[in-house]
Design an enzyme around this catalytic site. Structure first.
Site, PDB file in Angstrom:
ATOM      1  N   ARG A  69       0.790  -1.236   0.000  1.00 65.85           N
ATOM      2  CA  ARG A  69       0.000   0.000   0.000  1.00 65.85           C
ATOM      3  C   ARG A  69       0.820   1.284   0.000  1.00 65.85           C
ATOM      4  O   ARG A  69       0.255   2.363  -0.113  1.00 65.85           O
ATOM      5  CB  ARG A  69      -0.977   0.039   1.194  1.00 65.85           C
ATOM      6  CG  ARG A  69      -1.987  -1.072   1.203  1.00 65.85           C
ATOM      7  CD  ARG A  69      -2.702  -1.120   2.537  1.00 65.85           C
ATOM      8  NE  ARG A  69      -3.509   0.063   2.757  1.00 65.85           N
ATOM      9  CZ  ARG A  69      -4.827   0.117   2.606  1.00 65.85           C
ATOM     10  NH1 ARG A  69      -5.483  -0.951   2.222  1.00 65.85           N
ATOM     11  NH2 ARG A  69      -5.480   1.219   2.840  1.00 65.85           N
ATOM     12  N   ASP A  70       2.139   1.204   0.137  1.00 67.72           N
ATOM     13  CA  ASP A  70       2.945   2.436   0.179  1.00 67.72           C
ATOM     14  C   ASP A  70       4.267   2.236  -0.559  1.00 67.72           C
ATOM     15  O   ASP A  70       5.334   2.590  -0.052  1.00 67.72           O
ATOM     16  CB  ASP A  70       3.191   2.850   1.632  1.00 67.72           C
ATOM     17  CG  ASP A  70       3.645   4.312   1.745  1.00 67.72           C
ATOM     18  OD1 ASP A  70       3.368   5.093   0.812  1.00 67.72           O
ATOM     19  OD2 ASP A  70       4.267   4.659   2.769  1.00 67.72           O
TER      20      ASP A  70
END
Length: 489
Positions: A69-70
């Protein structure tokens, strides 16, 4: 859960004097962001090595059901020996866990965050494919593709702005283009990324990244002094002493081995440094999440009874005419005009639903993020759907966090089928921590809405404010705005 050559390893999670700590792999390295800043865009072999390593790391994570997610240059580490590893799974979640984002709250870096994450849609492993594509773009172009100044402007550019493309002669340009697709289902697979990068990979043992001994960001590891082996503590009644299970679910069981002794001054200094680092990191993450989520950075200082002092009266709020377009796929677009406060920022997003027709949402957001005017158009809504289907969709979306209100003479449980405007009101509360009886609830909001049937379309005009602003002129402001709303075609 992850053990992979291209992932910074977490060896154990245990406790010392009741405080948890994580034992991680030590990697003398620079981040990809720092490498590009110091030495410029990557060459073909360098870029291929990064693409292959990060794709392999993500593939391992996805096989375990974990979404990073990052993915961004700051989380890709290039070791002194040329190893490339993905790190900082700080906001990663298992797909079986509850979502880490509430409605309107985005975690991560907006420049590298997938559009569906910003829109608060269902997040799949394809979100990491977007992050990989944007990371490779930044590595080969020397700049991020989305950098619009403010976080809100950047998020809007990611969702609906023109997609930047690398130079056609740039290495792996086709891979970057294939990953930077707004439709998650159309993004290039990790297997295909590695296949296309294979031909550019350097020979094994080659040193392709520059060695900069003056790089202050590179961790230089001093040799450890010789330590005599520690004696293994004798087995107790329950057997040998063991570390916590990896990854060690909270609460941690305390270790029974005596801790290493250290002076009180060293302990106090270490604790103060740890607390400072934690507070800075927490503050930065909090500010980023609140800004992108459209929420105020600070809680209201007044009680609900006096909050009206912080909200200007509706009549004193100036309004200016704004024009918009709510085009829906396969349905002719429709323009509209509405009066809103002059400093509110507009955002446009397409939306899909399993229970309602496709729609387009136009948002006007107050600068501090506390208040939002939403104009949503459902194309070809009638006659197959009714106003009650819209209510059912709200209940399904929010679950126990949806509380209908009764406005005027309209019932709260059902709506009449009518060609006339219908007013509704409801409160919504984000669930934090799951959907069980132990769920914590936060971020309560109040929404005033008007359903406007128009031919086969349904238009929904709504104003959302924090519940603490109820009675502070919000409904009067909504009454002013809705009388200015007009369809232009």
């Amino acid at each position: 859960a992850l053990t992979h050559p291209n992932v910074v390893a977490v060896f154990d999670v245990a406790t010392d004097r009741g405080e948890p700590f994580v034992v991680m792999e030590l990697l003398p390295a620079r981040s990809l962001a720092e490498l590009v800043r110091r030495h410029g865009p990557l060459g073909p072999a360098q870029l291929a090595l990064v693409a292959d390593a990060v794709a392999a790391a993500l593939d391992a994570a996805h096989r375990h059901g974990i979404i990073h997610r990052d993915v961004k240059p700051g989380n890709v580490l290039v070791g002194d020996d040329g190893q490339v590893k993905l790190t900082d799974f700080g906001i990663a979640r298992n797909v079986a866990d509850t979502t880490m984002t509430g409605h309107g709250l985005v975690l991560g870096t907006p420049t590298f965050t997938a559009p569906e994450v910003i829109r608060d849609d269902v997040v799949t492993p394809a979100a990491d494919l977007w992050g990989l594509g944007v990371t490779l773009f930044a590595a080969v172009e020397g700049r991020p593709p989305f950098a619009e100044g403010t976080m809100l402007a950047t998020a809007n550019a990611v969702v609906e702005g023109e997609l930047p493309r690398p130079a056609t002669d740039a290495p792996l340009a086709d891979v970057i283009t294939g990953l930077m697709e707004r439709d998650p289902t159309r993004r290039m697979s990790l297997v295909e990324v590695r296949r296309r990068a294979r031909g550019l990979l350097p020979e094994p043992g080659s040193r392709v990244f520059p060695v900069d001994g003056s790089d202050s960001t590179t961790t230089r590891v001093r040799p450890l002094p010789h330590l005599a082996p520690r004696a293994v503590p004798p087995a107790g009644p329950s057997g040998p002493v063991r570390l916590a299970a990896d990854p060690g679910p909270l609460p941690f069981a305390p270790l029974t081995t005596p801790p290493l002794r250290r002076s009180r001054s060293v302990t106090a200094l270490a604790m103060a440094a740890a607390i400072l680092i934690f507070l800075v990191a927490a503050a930065a993450g909090f500010v980023s999440a609140r800004l992108i989520g459209g929420q105020a950075l600070l809680p209201p200082t007044a009680s609900p009874s006096t909050v009206s002092d912080s909200v200007p009266p509706a009549r004193s709020t100036p309004l200016v005419r704004r024009a918009g377009e709510a085009a829906v796929t396969d349905v002719p677009g429709a323009g509209f005009g509405v009066e809103v406060p002059p400093d509110w920022t507009a955002f446009v997003e397409p939306r899909t639903s399993t229970s309602l027709p496709a729609s387009t949402v136009v948002r006007y957001v107050k600068p501090d993020g506390t208040t939002e005017l939403t104009i949503e158009r459902f194309g070809d809504f009638y006659p197959d759907q009714s106003a009650n289907d819209y209510l059912d969709a709200l209940r399904e979306t929010w679950g126990r966090g949806y509380v209908p209100l009764q406005l005027s003479d309209q019932p709260s449980a059902a709506l009449p089928d009518s060609a006339q405007p219908i007013e509704i009101g409801y409160r919504t509360v984000d669930a934090i921590g799951g959907t069980t009886a132990n769920t914590d609830w936060a971020a309560a909001r109040l929404t005033y809405a008007e359903l406007l049937p128009h031919g086969a379309d349904l238009w929904v005009l709504s104003l959302t404010v924090p519940t603490v602003q109820e009675g502070s002129g919000a409904i009067d402001l909504f009454d002013r705005i809705k009388t200015t709303f007009q369809l232009t075609r």
